[in-house]
Design a protein around this motif. Structure first.
Motif, PDB file in Angstrom:
ATOM      1  N   ALA A  29       7.473  18.041  -4.580  1.00 21.60           N
ATOM      2  CA  ALA A  29       6.020  18.110  -4.448  1.00 21.60           C
ATOM      3  C   ALA A  29       5.377  17.590  -5.721  1.00 21.60           C
ATOM      4  CB  ALA A  29       5.576  19.546  -4.190  1.00 21.60           C
ATOM      5  N   GLN A  30       4.252  16.913  -5.547  1.00 17.04           N
ATOM      6  CA  GLN A  30       3.564  16.368  -6.696  1.00 17.04           C
ATOM      7  C   GLN A  30       2.074  16.252  -6.381  1.00 17.04           C
ATOM      8  OE1 GLN A  30       5.608  13.196  -8.871  1.00 17.04           O
ATOM      9  NE2 GLN A  30       3.724  11.977  -8.769  1.00 17.04           N
ATOM     10  N   ASN A  31       1.227  16.587  -7.338  1.00 10.46           N
ATOM     11  CA  ASN A  31      -0.205  16.384  -7.173  1.00 10.46           C
ATOM     12  C   ASN A  31      -0.564  14.969  -7.594  1.00 10.46           C
ATOM     13  OD1 ASN A  31      -1.078  18.823  -6.091  1.00 10.46           O
ATOM     14  ND2 ASN A  31      -1.214  19.797  -8.096  1.00 10.46           N
ATOM     15  N   ALA A  32      -1.386  14.330  -6.789  1.00 10.86           N
ATOM     16  CA  ALA A  32      -1.805  12.956  -7.077  1.00 10.86           C
ATOM     17  C   ALA A  32      -3.140  12.951  -7.801  1.00 10.86           C
ATOM     18  CB  ALA A  32      -1.913  12.171  -5.777  1.00 10.86           C
ATOM     19  N   LYS A  33      -3.276  12.044  -8.756  1.00  5.28           N
ATOM     20  CA  LYS A  33      -4.566  11.865  -9.413  1.00  5.28           C
ATOM     21  C   LYS A  33      -5.500  11.051  -8.519  1.00  5.28           C
ATOM     22  CE  LYS A  33      -2.826  12.130 -14.146  1.00  5.28           C
ATOM     23  NZ  LYS A  33      -2.711  11.429 -15.458  1.00  5.28           N
ATOM     24  N   SER A  34      -4.918  10.186  -7.715  1.00  3.66           N
ATOM     25  CA  SER A  34      -5.679   9.353  -6.796  1.00  3.66           C
ATOM     26  C   SER A  34      -4.815   9.096  -5.575  1.00  3.66           C
ATOM     27  CB  SER A  34      -6.068   8.029  -7.465  1.00  3.66           C
ATOM     28  OG  SER A  34      -6.736   7.191  -6.550  1.00  3.66           O
ATOM     29  N   ILE A  35      -5.447   8.927  -4.426  1.00  2.00           N
ATOM     30  CA  ILE A  35      -4.688   8.648  -3.210  1.00  2.00           C
ATOM     31  C   ILE A  35      -5.048   7.268  -2.639  1.00  2.00           C
ATOM     32  CG2 ILE A  35      -6.345   9.714  -1.611  1.00  2.00           C
ATOM     33  CD1 ILE A  35      -2.493   9.942  -1.362  1.00  2.00           C
ATOM     34  N   LEU A  36      -6.238   6.762  -2.992  1.00  2.00           N
ATOM     35  CA  LEU A  36      -6.641   5.421  -2.585  1.00  2.00           C
ATOM     36  C   LEU A  36      -6.307   4.447  -3.704  1.00  2.00           C
ATOM     37  CD1 LEU A  36     -10.142   6.041  -0.950  1.00  2.00           C
ATOM     38  CD2 LEU A  36      -7.986   5.596   0.221  1.00  2.00           C
ATOM     39  N   THR A  37      -5.470   3.467  -3.391  1.00  2.00           N
ATOM     40  CA  THR A  37      -5.063   2.460  -4.369  1.00  2.00           C
ATOM     41  C   THR A  37      -5.668   1.122  -3.988  1.00  2.00           C
ATOM     42  OG1 THR A  37      -2.961   3.612  -4.723  1.00  2.00           O
ATOM     43  CG2 THR A  37      -3.092   1.308  -5.437  1.00  2.00           C
ATOM     44  N   LYS A  38      -6.246   0.451  -4.943  1.00  2.00           N
ATOM     45  CA  LYS A  38      -6.853  -0.850  -4.659  1.00  2.00           C
ATOM     46  C   LYS A  38      -5.820  -1.791  -4.070  1.00  2.00           C
ATOM     47  CE  LYS A  38      -9.389  -4.682  -6.831  1.00  2.00           C
ATOM     48  NZ  LYS A  38     -10.373  -4.744  -5.728  1.00  2.00           N
ATOM     49  N   ALA A  39      -6.144  -2.374  -2.928  1.00  2.00           N
ATOM     50  CA  ALA A  39      -5.211  -3.277  -2.250  1.00  2.00           C
ATOM     51  C   ALA A  39      -5.167  -4.622  -2.963  1.00  2.00           C
ATOM     52  CB  ALA A  39      -5.622  -3.464  -0.797  1.00  2.00           C
ATOM     53  N   SER A  40      -3.997  -5.236  -2.960  1.00  2.00           N
ATOM     54  CA  SER A  40      -3.840  -6.536  -3.611  1.00  2.00           C
ATOM     55  C   SER A  40      -2.688  -7.293  -2.949  1.00  2.00           C
ATOM     56  CB  SER A  40      -3.562  -6.359  -5.109  1.00  2.00           C
ATOM     57  OG  SER A  40      -2.372  -5.612  -5.312  1.00  2.00           O
ATOM     58  N   GLY A  41      -2.473  -8.509  -3.378  1.00  2.00           N
ATOM     59  CA  GLY A  41      -1.327  -9.288  -2.920  1.00  2.00           C
ATOM     60  C   GLY A  41      -1.296  -9.478  -1.423  1.00  2.00           C
ATOM     61  N   PHE A  42      -0.213  -9.073  -0.816  1.00  2.00           N
ATOM     62  CA  PHE A  42       0.047  -9.306   0.600  1.00  2.00           C
ATOM     63  C   PHE A  42      -1.028  -8.701   1.497  1.00  2.00           C
ATOM     64  CE2 PHE A  42       2.487  -8.975   4.583  1.00  2.00           C
ATOM     65  CZ  PHE A  42       3.083 -10.223   4.609  1.00  2.00           C
ATOM     66  N   ILE A  43      -1.628  -7.590   1.083  1.00  2.00           N
ATOM     67  CA  ILE A  43      -2.648  -6.930   1.904  1.00  2.00           C
ATOM     68  C   ILE A  43      -3.989  -6.877   1.171  1.00  2.00           C
ATOM     69  CG2 ILE A  43      -1.173  -5.610   3.455  1.00  2.00           C
ATOM     70  CD1 ILE A  43      -1.268  -3.316   1.521  1.00  2.00           C
ATOM     71  N   ALA A  44      -4.296  -7.951   0.483  1.00  2.00           N
ATOM     72  CA  ALA A  44      -5.543  -8.021  -0.281  1.00  2.00           C
ATOM     73  C   ALA A  44      -6.782  -8.027   0.605  1.00  2.00           C
ATOM     74  CB  ALA A  44      -5.531  -9.265  -1.172  1.00  2.00           C
ATOM     75  N   ALA A  45      -6.620  -8.196   1.914  1.00  2.03           N
ATOM     76  CA  ALA A  45      -7.761  -8.182   2.826  1.00  2.03           C
ATOM     77  C   ALA A  45      -8.377  -6.791   2.949  1.00  2.03           C
ATOM     78  CB  ALA A  45      -7.330  -8.674   4.208  1.00  2.03           C
ATOM     79  N   TYR A  46      -7.679  -5.778   2.466  1.00  2.00           N
ATOM     80  CA  TYR A  46      -8.155  -4.402   2.548  1.00  2.00           C
ATOM     81  C   TYR A  46      -8.764  -3.963   1.225  1.00  2.00           C
ATOM     82  CZ  TYR A  46      -5.392  -4.449   6.777  1.00  2.00           C
ATOM     83  OH  TYR A  46      -4.898  -4.765   8.010  1.00  2.00           O
ATOM     84  N   ASP A  47      -9.552  -2.902   1.293  1.00  2.00           N
ATOM     85  CA  ASP A  47     -10.084  -2.308   0.065  1.00  2.00           C
ATOM     86  C   ASP A  47      -9.033  -1.430  -0.599  1.00  2.00           C
ATOM     87  OD1 ASP A  47     -12.876  -3.255   0.225  1.00  2.00           O
ATOM     88  OD2 ASP A  47     -12.922  -2.035   2.048  1.00  2.00           O
ATOM     89  N   PHE A  48      -8.295  -0.667   0.233  1.00  2.00           N
ATOM     90  CA  PHE A  48      -7.361   0.307  -0.321  1.00  2.00           C
ATOM     91  C   PHE A  48      -6.081   0.390   0.505  1.00  2.00           C
ATOM     92  CE2 PHE A  48     -11.674   2.087  -1.082  1.00  2.00           C
ATOM     93  CZ  PHE A  48     -11.681   2.044  -2.472  1.00  2.00           C
ATOM     94  N   THR A  49      -5.029   0.816  -0.160  1.00  2.00           N
ATOM     95  CA  THR A  49      -3.845   1.322   0.532  1.00  2.00           C
ATOM     96  C   THR A  49      -3.805   2.824   0.315  1.00  2.00           C
ATOM     97  OG1 THR A  49      -2.396   1.063  -1.397  1.00  2.00           O
ATOM     98  CG2 THR A  49      -2.568  -0.796   0.122  1.00  2.00           C
TER      99      THR A  49
END
Length: 306
Positions: A29-49
């Protein structure tokens, strides 16, 4: 900040202990500082992964995401450990609120998931992905879900409430013997097609939104000649079929590439990869000729929502 040390994968004092064993998988188990990651590269058409888990129980031999393991030991043991982001739903709520404060009239484009399967077996117990869907619903995102798991059908009650949703079901081969060679821990081909059928036919278009459906044959694995016709016929359930070759090989860590395990298995199917009568181009031609009216896309172009 010092690097996390995972119990069972470190010679130092462990800072992340095994929370439980799920089958043969170490679960942390781990707490995340962020869950939305800026999309780039292969899936740059999105805002976030968005990735509710790190690691994946399916442990497919060819999976490029193994390159992003916390350390080399865990990279080599891909499929036998998973880190779940315990606070992911709370973090997502805050991040989406922040998005809409800055973009009140713009729906975020979100790709779930880029380096894990959001419906791996552990999800049946933890329901992290289900909670994330619940959080996302009021924010009306453009959402694409990438999975190879029939567990996704559990969430049809939520899925049908997303107006802009595409589901990408990964089915790299039409032959069970090939699947068992390349991805022995993953669901059967039949179970994946059954999941697509259930999603498509369980939603009343007058009461909910029927999602767009893709089958991603990525990477394209061999399909035995005796299975090929039936496989292509079953692909007609989708509105899009995506094909892609293996990622280029690269021995560096933190680089998306085809793993050595998959390259060794490929040797068993040299008759397919080296033949003029089989292989990538021949299979693509058959898809185009036998699936009129269905989008046949390659690589990056196939992973857009539209």
């Amino acid at each position: 900040m010092s690097k996390a040390q995972y119990e069972g994968y470190t010679d130092q004092a462990a800072t992340k202990l095994v929370r439980e064993k799920f089958g043969d998988t170490n679960v942390y188990a781990q707490n995340a500082k962020s869950i939305l990651t800026k999309a780039s590269g292969f899936i740059a058409a999105y805002d976030f992964t968005i990735n509710p888990y790190r690691g994946c129980q399916y442990g497919c031999s060819y999976c490029y995401a193994a390159a992003f393991s916390p350390n080399n030991k865990m990279r080599h043991d891909w499929g036998k450990w998973v880190i779940f982001k315990e606070n992911s739903a709370d973090i997502l709520e805050k991040e989406l609120e922040n998005w809409y404060r800055k973009n009140p009239h713009l729906s975020p484009k979100i790709y779930m998931s880029s380096v894990t399967d959001p419906y791996q077996p552990l999800e049946s117990k933890l329901q992290l992905t289900r909670r994330l869907l619940e959080v996302m619903l009021p924010y009306r995102p453009v959402l694409v879900i990438q999975t190879r798991s029939p567990i996704i059908t559990r969430d049809i009650d939520y899925l049908q409430r997303f107006q802009h949703l595409r589901i990408n079901m990964s089915i790299p081969s039409g032959s069970e013997v090939v699947r068992k060679d390349f991805e022995p821990r993953s669901p059967s081909i039949k179970a994946r097609f059954n999941a697509i059928y259930k999603i498509k036919h369980s939603i009343d278009s007058l009461k909910g939104f029927v999602p767009k459906l893709s089958v991603t044959i990525t990477p394209l694995l061999p399909t035995l000649p005796t299975d090929e016709s039936d496989f292509i016929q079953k692909l007609a359930i989708a509105d899009r079929v995506v094909i892609q070759d293996f990622h280029p090989s690269d021995q560096r860590s933190l680089v998306a590439s085809t793993r050595q395990e998959a390259k060794e298995i490929k040797n068993k199917y040299a008759w397919w990869y080296d033949s003029k009568h089989f292989g990538y181009l021949q299979f693509k031609e058959k898809l185009v000729s036998q699936l009129p009216g269905i989008e046949i896309k390659e690589g990056k172009a196939g992973f857009t929502y539209e």
